[in-house]
Every structure is written in structure tokens, then in C-alpha cells.
Scaffold this active site. Structure first.
Site, PDB file in Angstrom:
ATOM      1  N   LYS A 151     -11.691  -7.707  -9.098  1.00 46.39           N
ATOM      2  CA  LYS A 151     -12.200  -6.404  -9.536  1.00 46.39           C
ATOM      3  C   LYS A 151     -11.059  -5.472  -9.924  1.00 46.39           C
ATOM      4  CE  LYS A 151     -12.903  -5.193  -4.758  1.00 46.39           C
ATOM      5  NZ  LYS A 151     -12.853  -6.569  -4.278  1.00 46.39           N
ATOM      6  N   LYS A 202       0.836  -1.214   0.000  1.00 47.82           N
ATOM      7  CA  LYS A 202       0.000   0.000   0.000  1.00 47.82           C
ATOM      8  C   LYS A 202       0.872   1.265   0.000  1.00 47.82           C
ATOM      9  CE  LYS A 202      -4.394  -0.933  -0.198  1.00 47.82           C
ATOM     10  NZ  LYS A 202      -4.769  -2.229   0.036  1.00 47.82           N
ATOM     11  N   LYS A 207      -6.408 -14.742 -11.832  1.00 48.16           N
ATOM     12  CA  LYS A 207      -7.726 -14.953 -11.214  1.00 48.16           C
ATOM     13  C   LYS A 207      -8.673 -13.792 -11.506  1.00 48.16           C
ATOM     14  CE  LYS A 207      -7.385 -12.724  -6.801  1.00 48.16           C
ATOM     15  NZ  LYS A 207      -7.970 -12.688  -5.487  1.00 48.16           N
TER      16      LYS A 207
HETATM   17  P1  ADP Z   1     -10.806  -8.883  -5.399  1.00 48.32           P
HETATM   18  O1  ADP Z   1      -9.662  -9.750  -5.852  1.00 48.32           O
HETATM   19  O2  ADP Z   1     -11.809  -8.699  -6.463  1.00 48.32           O
HETATM   20  O3  ADP Z   1     -10.311  -7.576  -4.803  1.00 48.32           O
HETATM   21  P2  ADP Z   1     -11.244  -9.585  -2.663  1.00 48.32           P
HETATM   22  O4  ADP Z   1      -9.757  -9.604  -2.446  1.00 48.32           O
HETATM   23  O5  ADP Z   1     -12.033  -8.470  -2.093  1.00 48.32           O
HETATM   24  O6  ADP Z   1     -11.517  -9.668  -4.245  1.00 48.32           O
HETATM   25  O7  ADP Z   1     -11.818 -10.984  -2.203  1.00 48.32           O
HETATM   26  C1  ADP Z   1     -12.861 -11.191  -1.313  1.00 48.32           C
HETATM   27  C2  ADP Z   1     -13.038 -12.688  -1.119  1.00 48.32           C
HETATM   28  O8  ADP Z   1     -13.314 -13.355  -2.370  1.00 48.32           O
HETATM   29  C3  ADP Z   1     -11.804 -13.391  -0.551  1.00 48.32           C
HETATM   30  O9  ADP Z   1     -12.246 -14.404   0.342  1.00 48.32           O
HETATM   31  C4  ADP Z   1     -11.149 -14.030  -1.746  1.00 48.32           C
HETATM   32  O10 ADP Z   1     -10.403 -15.187  -1.406  1.00 48.32           O
HETATM   33  C5  ADP Z   1     -12.359 -14.373  -2.635  1.00 48.32           C
HETATM   34  N1  ADP Z   1     -11.987 -14.308  -4.046  1.00 48.32           N
HETATM   35  C6  ADP Z   1     -11.782 -13.170  -4.768  1.00 48.32           C
HETATM   36  N2  ADP Z   1     -11.481 -13.459  -6.059  1.00 48.32           N
HETATM   37  C7  ADP Z   1     -11.451 -14.810  -6.154  1.00 48.32           C
HETATM   38  C8  ADP Z   1     -11.209 -15.721  -7.241  1.00 48.32           C
HETATM   39  N3  ADP Z   1     -10.946 -15.295  -8.461  1.00 48.32           N
HETATM   40  N4  ADP Z   1     -11.291 -17.044  -6.994  1.00 48.32           N
HETATM   41  C9  ADP Z   1     -11.588 -17.499  -5.750  1.00 48.32           C
HETATM   42  N5  ADP Z   1     -11.823 -16.703  -4.690  1.00 48.32           N
HETATM   43  C10 ADP Z   1     -11.770 -15.366  -4.872  1.00 48.32           C
END
Ligand code: ADP
Ligand code: TRP
Length: 332
Positions: free
Chosen positions: A197, A111, A194
Site C-alpha cells: 500500500k 521511523k 512487491k
Molecule cells: P504493506 O506492504 O502493504 O504495508 P503490510 O506490511 O501491512 O503490507 O503486510 C501485512 C502482511 O501481508 C504481512 O504478513 C506481509 O508479509 C504480507 N504482505 C504484504 N505485501 C505482500 C506481498 N506483496 N507479497 C506477499 N506478502 C505480502
């Protein structure tokens, strides 16, 4: 019954990765554990959100949680800022958290690199607030992804330090929750890692995506020149599309296209059309429920009132006991 705590920052709509990677597990857990799932809006202050966005993002996530099947009768689904007891615990825990260990956290270092102009003390102590979230309900298990494991280790260190300092075993040392089976990783639509967002709109399918948006994303997804020989290895793009199909299509449909790929008769246009149709069918009821719940402020208020009450009961008890352990008067 064991207690589980998990939080999610309200940063926009939920996507298929959040749904299959986290929510479906929460939905299973609510059947067998004492679950607290909260929306981490205090944590959002580290990035200085605009007040209107913050309110709406909380409402979005809450609606999407409920529409996906989290049940407020089974799990306590609350908003962090509505349980202010967490800030008192955060303050006590900050007294036993060392600046050096906070500075060494990889999320903090990342960060600082991304945002050198906003290295605030809240950002530094983000892991202490997360420890307070978890210890507030004396959780024993925390379902978190890989990126949060270091934070969870810090929670354990802080809890252990508290217990040692006050010669108590008050806080259990929380463990990462291992979902039955392996963790799923939902791929992005463009073959790049993966779904997330932060990796671009076009490659991410949101639970709220309408049919026309889905059509653009799926029909526009990258493919390759097609299998060149029988049983050839799939490219990452095609592999990802198959992974998404496995989530929403029937086993027969998947097999049909696997066979077509293996004997080189697959037509990617048909393959994507089928994926689109099945994805749309899968998301349609969720999308409808999200709209209904999001626009039903009275229902949301009711859920919030019931859940806040339950979360605060647990929080107040912990803070009261912690004050006693530390040696403060409790007759305030
Ligand atoms: P992002 O990657 O979109 O910022 P977050 O980090 O906010 O998503 O993830 C919130 C939850 O969703 C966490 O528990 C994370 O492990 C799960 N998660 C996010 N993206 C994936 C993915 N592509 N596959 C599996 N689990 C995911
Ligand atoms: N830091 C977590 C994330 O970014 C969110 C979070 C805050 C959390 N407090 C928590 C997760 C407590 C689990 C338990 O995803």
C-alpha cells in the site's frame, strides 16, 4: 495443540499481497492450530491516528478478514484494544527491555528518519508491545514476514530474560512460522518490487477494487515492446503480469499466453483483458462478502463479543500467572 499469534495494523484496505502472502496462510493455519489473529490498533497510536479513521479501519480489516475466510469459530479474531490485559503485560516486559536494544531496532531507526518530529516513547517500545501480544497467549509460533523478524527475536530475548530472572520456564520462546513451501511475494503492477500500500495506488490491487477500478489498473499497467525473438527473456513488467495471472487464471489460460509469448504471437491487449476478466471473477465474490459483512454491524458485534471473550480468557490467565511469578498479590 500449538498456539499461533499474529497481528496486523489497521492501515487501510487489504491488497492481493496481504491476501496471498498472509491471509491464505492464516486460513490454512486455523484448521490445525490454536490461532489468535488480532488487529493491532494500540500499535497505531504510535502514529497518532484520528479517532474516526481508527474505528473505521478496524471495521474494514475485520470485515475483510472474515470475507476472505477467517472463521471466528476456528480462530480467535480480536481487536487488541479490547483485550486491555496486554497493557499490563507490556508494562512488566518494559521493565526487562533495555533502551539500548530498542534504539538499535531497524524499524525504529527507519521511523525516526521518516518522522523526526514524532519520536514518542510508544514508538520506541513498539517491540515490547509486540512481545506482549505474543506472550499474552504463550504462543510458540508467529507467522511474520522478513521485516518483523528482528521484532520476533526481541520477543524471544525478552521471554528468555523473564524466565531467567524469575527462574521459570513460563514463557515458550516463539519461533517464526515457516509456511509450508516458500514465502510468496506478490509483485506490484508496475514492475517495481512487491505489491504494497505504500508504493502507490495504481500498482496495488485491493480486495475491494470494483470492476472499473481493476480495468484502469490492469489495462494501464506498463508493458514493453513485446518479445523480439522466440523464447526471449521477459521484462519485469511482463513477468509480474504473468505472476498475477497465475494467481487467478486457470493453468490452461496461463499456458496459452506463455506459449504465445514464446512464439512472439502474444498481444498484450488480449493478455491484459484475460487477466482483467479472471481477476474480476476472482475478486467479485470476495468484494460482495466484504460489502455484506461491513454493513452488518450486528454480525460484526457478535463476532467481536465472542472473540473478545475467548482472547480475554487466555489473557487473564497469563496475566494472573505472571503476577504470581513476579510476586504480586493476586486478590485484586
Ligand atoms: P504493506 O506492504 O502493504 O504495508 P503490510 O506490511 O501491512 O503490507 O503486510 C501485512 C502482511 O501481508 C504481512 O504478513 C506481509 O508479509 C504480507 N504482505 C504484504 N505485501 C505482500 C506481498 N506483496 N507479497 C506477499 N506478502 C505480502
Ligand atoms: N508489528 C507487526 C506489523 O507491523 C504487527 C504486529 C503487532 C504483530 N503485534 C504483533 C505481528 C504480534 C505478529 C505478532 O506487521
Amino acid at each position: 495443540m500449538e498456539t499461533i499469534v499474529s497481528g496486523m495494523r489497521p492501515t487501510g484496505h487489504l491488497h492481493l499481497g496481504n491476501y496471498f502472502g498472509a491471509l491464505t496462510n492464516f486460513i490454512k493455519m486455523q484448521e490445525n492450530y490454536n490461532c489468535y489473529f488480532f488487529i493491532a490498533d494500540f500499535h497505531m497510536l504510535t502514529t497518532h491516528p484520528n479517532p474516526n479513521d481508527l474505528q473505521d479501519n478496524v471495521r474494514i480489516i475485520l470485515s475483510e478478514y472474515l470475507a476472505s475466510g477467517l472463521d471466528p469459530e476456528k480462530a480467535v479474531i480480536y481487536v487488541q484494544s479490547m483485550v486491555p490485559e496486554v497493557t499490563e503485560l507490556y508494562m512488566y516486559l518494559n521493565m526487562i527491555t533495555y533502551v539500548g536494544e530498542l534504539e538499535r531496532t531497524s524499524a525504529f531507526k527507519e521511523k525516526v528518519r521518516q518522522n523526526p518530529n514524532n519520536v514518542n516513547a510508544g514508538l520506541l517500545t513498539y517491540p515490547t508491545l509486540m512481545a506482549a501480544d505474543i506472550l499474552l497467549h504463550r504462543a510458540t509460533k508467529v507467522p511474520v514476514g522478513k521485516d518483523q523478524q528482528q521484532h520476533l527475536e526481541m520477543t524471544r530475548d525478552i521471554a528468555e530474560r523473564f524466565n531467567k530472572l524469575y527462574t521459570t520456564d513460563y514463557f515458550p520462546l516463539p519461533q517464526a512460522f515457516n509456511f509450508e513451501g516458500e514465502l510468496v511475494k506478490i509483485p506490484s503492477l508496475d514492475g517495481n518490487g512487491k505489491m504494497s500500500k505504500s508504493y502507490g495506488e495504481k500498482a496495488t490491487i485491493y480486495l475491494t477494487d470494483e470492476s472499473n477500478v481493476l480495468k484502469k489498473k490492469i489495462m494501464g499497467a506498463k508493458t514493453d515492446e513485446g518479445p523480439q525473438s522466440a523464447n526471449s527473456q521477459k521484462s519485469v513488467e511482463i513477468e509480474n503480469l504473468f505472476s498475477l495471472m497465475k494467481l487467478v487464471s486457470s493453468a490452461d489460460t496461463v499456458k496459452h499466453f506463455e506459449d504465445a509469448y514464446a512464439d512472439c504471437s502474444i498481444r498484450y491487449g488480449d493478455f491484459k483483458k484475460q487477466l482483467l476478466a479472471d481477476m474480476d471473477l476472482f475478486l467479485q465474490p470476495i468484494r460482495e462478502r466484504i460489502k455484506d459483512i461491513y454493513s452488518n454491524q450486528a454480525y460484526l458485534d457478535k463476532v467481536i463479543a465472542i472473540s473478545t471473550e475467548k482472547a480475554r480468557q487466555s489473557a487473564k490467565k497469563t496475566v494472573k500467572e505472571v503476577r504470581e511469578i513476579i510476586g504480586f498479590r493476586n486478590d485484586i
